[in-house]
Write an enzyme that holds these catalytic residues in place. Structure first.
Site, mmCIF file in Angstrom:
data_model
loop_
_atom_site.group_PDB
_atom_site.id
_atom_site.type_symbol
_atom_site.label_atom_id
_atom_site.label_comp_id
_atom_site.label_asym_id
_atom_site.label_seq_id
_atom_site.Cartn_x
_atom_site.Cartn_y
_atom_site.Cartn_z
ATOM 1 N N ARG A 78 0.754 -1.370 -0.021
ATOM 2 C CA ARG A 78 -0.040 -0.226 0.082
ATOM 3 C C ARG A 78 0.997 1.047 -0.026
ATOM 4 N NH1 ARG A 78 -3.760 -2.496 3.511
ATOM 5 N NH2 ARG A 78 -2.710 -1.534 5.281
ATOM 6 N N ARG A 99 10.998 -8.898 -5.526
ATOM 7 C CA ARG A 99 9.809 -9.407 -4.951
ATOM 8 C C ARG A 99 8.762 -9.483 -5.532
ATOM 9 N NH1 ARG A 99 10.304 -9.180 0.777
ATOM 10 N NH2 ARG A 99 12.555 -8.616 1.405
ATOM 11 N N LEU A 101 4.896 -8.818 -7.022
ATOM 12 C CA LEU A 101 3.772 -7.746 -6.703
ATOM 13 C C LEU A 101 2.470 -8.312 -6.739
ATOM 14 C CD1 LEU A 101 5.543 -4.952 -8.749
ATOM 15 C CD2 LEU A 101 5.046 -4.907 -6.220
ATOM 16 N N HIS A 117 13.989 -9.348 -17.704
ATOM 17 C CA HIS A 117 14.312 -10.619 -17.170
ATOM 18 C C HIS A 117 15.355 -11.167 -18.072
ATOM 19 C CE1 HIS A 117 13.833 -14.513 -15.526
ATOM 20 N NE2 HIS A 117 14.005 -15.285 -16.641
ATOM 21 N N ASP A 149 2.368 -9.456 -15.046
ATOM 22 C CA ASP A 149 0.896 -9.860 -14.811
ATOM 23 C C ASP A 149 1.191 -10.808 -13.622
ATOM 24 O OD1 ASP A 149 1.934 -12.504 -15.581
ATOM 25 O OD2 ASP A 149 0.705 -12.861 -17.332
ATOM 26 N N ALA A 150 0.118 -11.430 -13.286
ATOM 27 C CA ALA A 150 0.104 -12.192 -11.832
ATOM 28 C C ALA A 150 1.012 -13.381 -11.835
ATOM 29 C CB ALA A 150 -1.266 -12.619 -11.478
HETATM 30 C C1 GRF Z 1 18.804 -7.768 -13.989
HETATM 31 O O1 GRF Z 1 19.870 -9.020 -14.626
HETATM 32 C C2 GRF Z 1 17.468 -8.155 -14.409
HETATM 33 O O2 GRF Z 1 17.288 -8.905 -15.545
HETATM 34 C C3 GRF Z 1 16.987 -8.814 -13.328
HETATM 35 O O3 GRF Z 1 17.608 -8.411 -12.119
HETATM 36 C C4 GRF Z 1 19.138 -7.710 -12.587
HETATM 37 C C5 GRF Z 1 18.956 -6.465 -12.224
HETATM 38 O O4 GRF Z 1 20.331 -5.987 -12.166
HETATM 39 N N1 GRF Z 1 15.736 -8.706 -13.128
HETATM 40 P P1 GRF Z 1 20.588 -4.376 -11.903
HETATM 41 O O5 GRF Z 1 20.377 -4.289 -10.356
HETATM 42 O O6 GRF Z 1 19.598 -3.574 -13.052
HETATM 43 O O7 GRF Z 1 22.071 -4.246 -12.191
#
Ligand code: GRF
Length: 215
Positions: A78, A99, A101, A117, A149-150
């Site tokens: 929140r 985390r 969401l 990712h 998404d979820a």
């Molecule tokens: C990246 O490799 C991203 O793909 C993943 O977390 C890492 C974050 O790296 N979700 P940074 O903190 O932006 O250097």
């Protein structure tokens, strides 16, 4: 797209070193992304992302996450929603935010939360995707920017960039190469969203002019 009188506003959430945040902020500085970072939030008080934001004069706050290990508790979620809404963010950018969401957050910012990712989704969702790729023996991996998404790393894909897996790669060398690709892909995707070039039809995201695809 920029609201007539003000730039497109980003709220960035991260838990780590913040190199993707830096890539986006640098791209904004040189005019490659028509946006501003209005707020950075981190669930880790000493995260590099907060220090990077503060050194650039961008409002940055630690967000105590509560009792859970993998998600924010209700109060924290929140608080995050309230801070992002008060800042009037147009897009929530997850940059290494560790985390999950929950529905209330995602509902509040429906279609306006994106993540990066470190694999070519749908391959290797979840943690340490570069390790998964190396262990599996794929010859090409990469990174993906997607709507959140979820599910886990399952939202519609906005852009992807391919990265070769080289003979003799270690977990570190592959991760480094993927990170470099992320730093090109993420700003390009944020720019396309800020310019209003992105449309979504079910799972399929179209980006005007072809957009950020496999590089
Ligand atoms: C990246 O490799 C991203 O793909 C993943 O977390 C890492 C974050 O790296 N979700 P940074 O903190 O932006 O250097």
């Amino acid at each position: 797209m920029a609201i007539a009188s003000r730039p497109f506003r980003l709220g960035v959430l991260g838990s780590g070193q913040g190199s993707n945040f830096v890539a986006i902020a640098d791209a904004i500085t040189v005019g490659a992304v028509p946006a501003e970072v209005a707020l950075v939030l981190s669930d880790v008080a000493e995260a590099g992302i907060l220090a990077h934001a503060r050194s650039r004069g961008i409002p940055a706050s630690f967000l105590p996450s509560g009792a859970f290990r993998t998600r924010l508790d209700e109060k924290a979620e929140r608080a995050a929603v309230a801070a992002l809404q008060a800042t009037g963010v147009d897009l929530v950018v997850l940059a290494g935010f560790m985390r999950v969401l929950k529905a209330e957050f995602l509902g509040t910012f429906a279609g306006r939360v994106i993540n990066i990712h470190p694999s070519l989704l749908p391959a290797f969702p979840g943690r340490a995707a570069w390790k998964q790729a190396l262990a599996y023996g794929v010859k090409v991996t990469g990174c993906t920017v997607h709507f959140v998404d979820a599910g886990v790393d399952s939202g519609p894909i906005i852009g992807q960039r391919a990265v070769p897996v080289l003979a003799g790669d270690s977990v570190e060398t592959l991760h480094q190469r993927i990170h470099a690709a992320e730093h090109a892909l993420y700003p390009a995707c944020v720019a396309a969203l800020a310019r209003g070039e992105v449309t979504v039809c079910g799972r399929v995201v179209s980006v005007a002019g072809g957009g950020p695809v496999v590089g």
